[in-house]
Write a protein that holds these residues in place. Sequence first.
Motif, short mmCIF file in Angstrom:
data_model
loop_
_atom_site.label_atom_id
_atom_site.label_comp_id
_atom_site.label_asym_id
_atom_site.label_seq_id
_atom_site.Cartn_x
_atom_site.Cartn_y
_atom_site.Cartn_z
N ILE A 96 0.84 -1.19 0.00
CA ILE A 96 0.00 0.00 0.00
C ILE A 96 0.88 1.23 0.00
N ASP A 97 0.82 1.99 -1.10
CA ASP A 97 1.55 3.25 -1.14
C ASP A 97 0.53 4.39 -1.05
N GLY A 98 0.97 5.57 -1.40
CA GLY A 98 0.07 6.71 -1.28
C GLY A 98 -1.22 6.51 -2.03
N LEU A 99 -1.11 5.94 -3.23
CA LEU A 99 -2.30 5.72 -4.05
C LEU A 99 -3.23 4.69 -3.42
N GLY A 100 -2.62 3.56 -2.99
CA GLY A 100 -3.43 2.52 -2.36
C GLY A 100 -4.12 3.04 -1.11
N ALA A 101 -3.39 3.83 -0.32
CA ALA A 101 -3.98 4.37 0.91
C ALA A 101 -5.16 5.27 0.57
N MET A 102 -4.99 6.09 -0.46
CA MET A 102 -6.08 6.97 -0.87
C MET A 102 -7.31 6.16 -1.27
N MET A 103 -7.08 5.11 -2.07
CA MET A 103 -8.20 4.30 -2.52
C MET A 103 -8.85 3.57 -1.36
N ALA A 104 -8.01 3.05 -0.44
CA ALA A 104 -8.56 2.33 0.70
C ALA A 104 -9.43 3.25 1.55
N LEU A 105 -8.94 4.47 1.74
CA LEU A 105 -9.72 5.43 2.52
C LEU A 105 -11.03 5.75 1.82
N LEU A 106 -10.95 5.90 0.51
CA LEU A 106 -12.16 6.21 -0.27
C LEU A 106 -13.18 5.08 -0.17
N VAL A 107 -12.71 3.85 -0.42
CA VAL A 107 -13.63 2.70 -0.43
C VAL A 107 -14.24 2.51 0.95
N SER A 108 -13.38 2.57 2.00
CA SER A 108 -13.92 2.24 3.31
C SER A 108 -14.85 3.34 3.80
N SER A 109 -14.54 4.61 3.48
CA SER A 109 -15.49 5.63 3.96
C SER A 109 -16.79 5.58 3.17
#
Lengths: 149, 507, 358, 120
Positions: free
Chosen positions: B87-100
């Motif tokens: 998980i890099d910056g992009l993955g973290a952004m997507m994870a935050l988006l999906v989970s919220s």
Amino acid sequence: MSFILLHFNYVAVAILMMAGLFVVVSSSNLIKRMIGLAIFQTSTGLLYISLGKVSSGTAAITVDAASPEKQALANHLDPAYVAQYGVAGVVYSNPLPHVLILTAIVVGVATLAVGLAIAVRVREAFGSVEADEIEVLSRLESAQAGSQA
Amino acid sequence: MISFETLYAAAPALTAHAPVLMVAGPLIAACVAALSPTARTSWMISVTGSMFAAWMALAITGEVARHGAVDYYIGGFAPPLGIAFYIDGLGAMMALLVSSAGVMASIYSGHSLAAEVRAEKHTHVQAAFLLCQAGLLGLVSTGDAFNAFVFLEVSSIGAYALVAIGEKRDRRALPAAFNYLIMGTIGATLYVIGIGFLYAATGTLNMADLSARLATLGDSSVVQAGFAFIVVGLGIKAAMFPLHGWLPGAYSFGPSLIVIFLAATATKTSIYLMARFIFDVFPDGAAFGRNFIAWVLAPLAATAAIVCSIQATFEREIRRILAFSSVAQVGLILLGLSLATILGASAGLFYLMAHALMKMTLFMAVGGLAISLPARRLDDFAGVARDAPWSATAFAAGALSLAGAPLTLGFLAKWRLLEAALNAGQIWIAATVAIASLLTLLYVGRMLEAIFFRSAPAGAPRAVEAPVGVLAPVLVLAGLNIWFGLDASLPEQLAGAGAKALLAGAP
Amino acid sequence: MIALPSSLNANLVIGIALLVMLLVVAGAIVRTRSLLAAIILFSIYSLVSAVWLVVMDAADVAFTEAVIGAGVSTIVLLGAILLTRGEVEKPGWRALVAPALVCAGVGGLLIYAAAGLPALGDPASPANAHVGRAYLEAAPKEIGAPNIVTAVLASYRGFDTLGETAVIFAAGIGVALMLGFGPHASPLPPAATIGDHHVVLRVSAKFLIPLIALFALYVQFHGDLGAGGGFQAGVIMAAAIILHALVFGLRDTMMAVPPRLVRSIAALGVLLYAGVGVACMLNGGAFLDYDYLFPPAFEKQVPGWLLGDPEHAHHWGQHFGILLIELGVLLTVAATMLTIFYGFAGRTVEAIRQERGA
Amino acid sequence: MTDMLSLIGGVCVVAGTALSLIGAAGLLRFPDVYTRIHAASITDTGGASLVLLGLCLIAGLSLTALKLAFVWFSIMLTTPVAANALANAAFGSGHRPRIGAFQIMRTDERRKTSRGTEAP
């Protein structure tokens, strides 16, 4: 000649995939389309397994070094070949594609079951499993959507 | 100014396992939800599971902001033998988006589901929803190409069934779901074929390893075919024009729970994976990659932005308008990414987040109205603003943001896209963005005109304001549309980090 | 060109012959208008491809393809045409040009790539030389299971398998959502009216069902030694119960194995799998790192004779971990297959009418 | 001795496959359901038995032979039952034989049955 024989499986798999895909995109019957989809997915498995075959290999189940099976396997083979490509004196086929395709087969049957369940409900709701008939009925409904409400 | 470095730090033991917990949490919650006795308990489990995932995503985002990309070796096996999360910056952004998005959708579902699905099915619906969420979270965090396929399918199978249960309201949900299943499966299978070719060329499935080996390999027909299959397969999943046929139906007829979640995440995660492959896995200098971006991706994205915006203008059903608009916006996101500059990618990712937020607001508001109003056509929503002012206001906030009105998130997103296109010297992309924005204005105007300025015909069924449980998340999202329009530091940071991770080494 | 040992040639010829058979069967499926024929041909297709997989040394895959492709898929497809009451496809293709173009495009790309693929059986190809070979070398030392496929499936790529179990679980939920609920789901379906003339079937079924269940357990526990494992065993276990339903009627089966229970078992299976992962984590390892399945203190207290060969003692965690997660897979797969079967079989014609009226 | 057993085993395998081939021809060429079931089940039982016997002989006295015996046992248990059930179902759904004792039926009865009664 040898090149053709040793690449025949890829061509065959390509044609099988096309047969499946053709049924999916051209047939109007929902059940038939699911059959096509299943063929398409199964053929993908065949591609992977082709990649993992090793000449004169055996299934990736460790053969005990002292067992008679190992002797029997080794008898037919060039010792230099075994030494280079074997593990502990036995040549195995590549297990990784097998694992991947086990997963893919299971995913395939899951898709098939859900797709057919939806197709059954489509039949109950529209009285047909032919996509073009359903489309006509849907269009009609879209045209008058809300007007009955 | 909020900064992720200081925002939140979870306990170290938890942070170490956060990547996998983020996926396993909703997965376990799905099983518990399926086992739970009543609809209410399953809803509570769903909310808890989603919140847990969001908590983990937040912990990861903080960790990535502080220390850079996070690795997690599942089973303790180092890649390429084991499956590793990366998980890099992009993955973290997507994870935050999906989970919220998952949290919002699950809270919202407490009331909306009761109107749309028979109560005895709720436990299973929530389970399928949680599986869908777990699948998408796995997809954005895994560093293994085949594992990504498995998670793509976990999320898809749940989604197909969830779209199909929209049949209680409208039987057209069933053929739409079937179509979605067929297209989705073809897409996933093409992706698997592509991975097979890459595996044949390199002998590995780990993305980092793939990237390293492809760089040394040079061009070959196998690699090119692998690239083509992966991009087309994911293009179907991402509703990339002209492979978007499944999307309008699925978004129009599914129950609100899944539609709002899918609209915010499903196509985006596929775009994420596609970007991963195009920019990360395949070597930067590969001629086919650059040619593809310049001659296929960008023109198709531009066509989508224009054609589907026009299509949306002529649609009569409100959810179909929003669905076609989604395809058009996917085009804009891809246009941003196709610039292949840090500025362009960050604008594209910023747009991705903005679009998720505004589409979620819109679909939620429409879903809230639809609880009381059995209507689909735009005309039936005439004068709704008078009966349900709060829902209508939230809808207006989302719609204005979509149209790019100043002081909203959408304005900033479009502005940055224009800026990036001009900066890269791609005038035609800037022109496309501008034209698409004008077209958006047209259909947004139509929707707002119907809802606010027309009066309901006599005798038509009247809407009732949505219940608080539905209204609260809608208003929160609508507020965010405005808040981020004023202070966009949060999404900007995320998009910037994501773009940097995606295009390490690019100008 | 590598020098090929002579023994490949027999295999090669058999493989090509089987592929030709597959091509013929696929052609027949494309051509036929009868759905029933297409389904039976699909079953044949799966079976022939299973044989081909054996020739390609993919014993586990062949086993799975045989039970799932030729077994479960066929049953589900037959159930679907029974419920859609359409045995014959409507004549005439919807459109031919566009599909043909799509297929030609994809096919052309496939064949373009095929020319660059390594020859069949090339031991030095990247696919066989890199990670695949690493597994063969590392698995006996690190995992200890003789069947490398099981070792990779359950341990190295255990997370894939967790995802796959989740996919199956999701499919069960999906089918239950589509077909398993409704007015007809609570009362049991009417008892089957099988005439006396099926006495041979009933007598032999009574004999066969326990045998099939036994065989499922064999496949389950033999999975790390030979071909087999949770997936195959789960399907076989479900087959035993499905046979009961076919012969003695759905009503009796649903009374013995209620649908609600079955759906719960499916969830419990995934829960068990994920639970093993979490347990490893709580003991200080990574998710699904079976070496940490038991806390070290616990392992020290276990008497030596139970651990067996001291040389293999460090595989203890791996061994039990694989056993447990395969059990989870078995539960989920068997329960889901049964859920799917109940879904299709339980939706009788009466139920459809009832639901329409409601 | 081993060679001799292997040779006999090989002959058995070949004979079994030949029987299967003949069975397949019968499946295609026989006139009605019942005779075709007959051909198919001969393939399953006779052909498979011979092949398995041959393989047993080649394998010699080992675990493999025992497993083959189990396979044979289960084939013997299932295929005749399947053939029986198939014939039963065919009869139940109105198929009548075209040859043999059942062929002597009155014309009106022949007309009544829905499928597969008319002689070619």
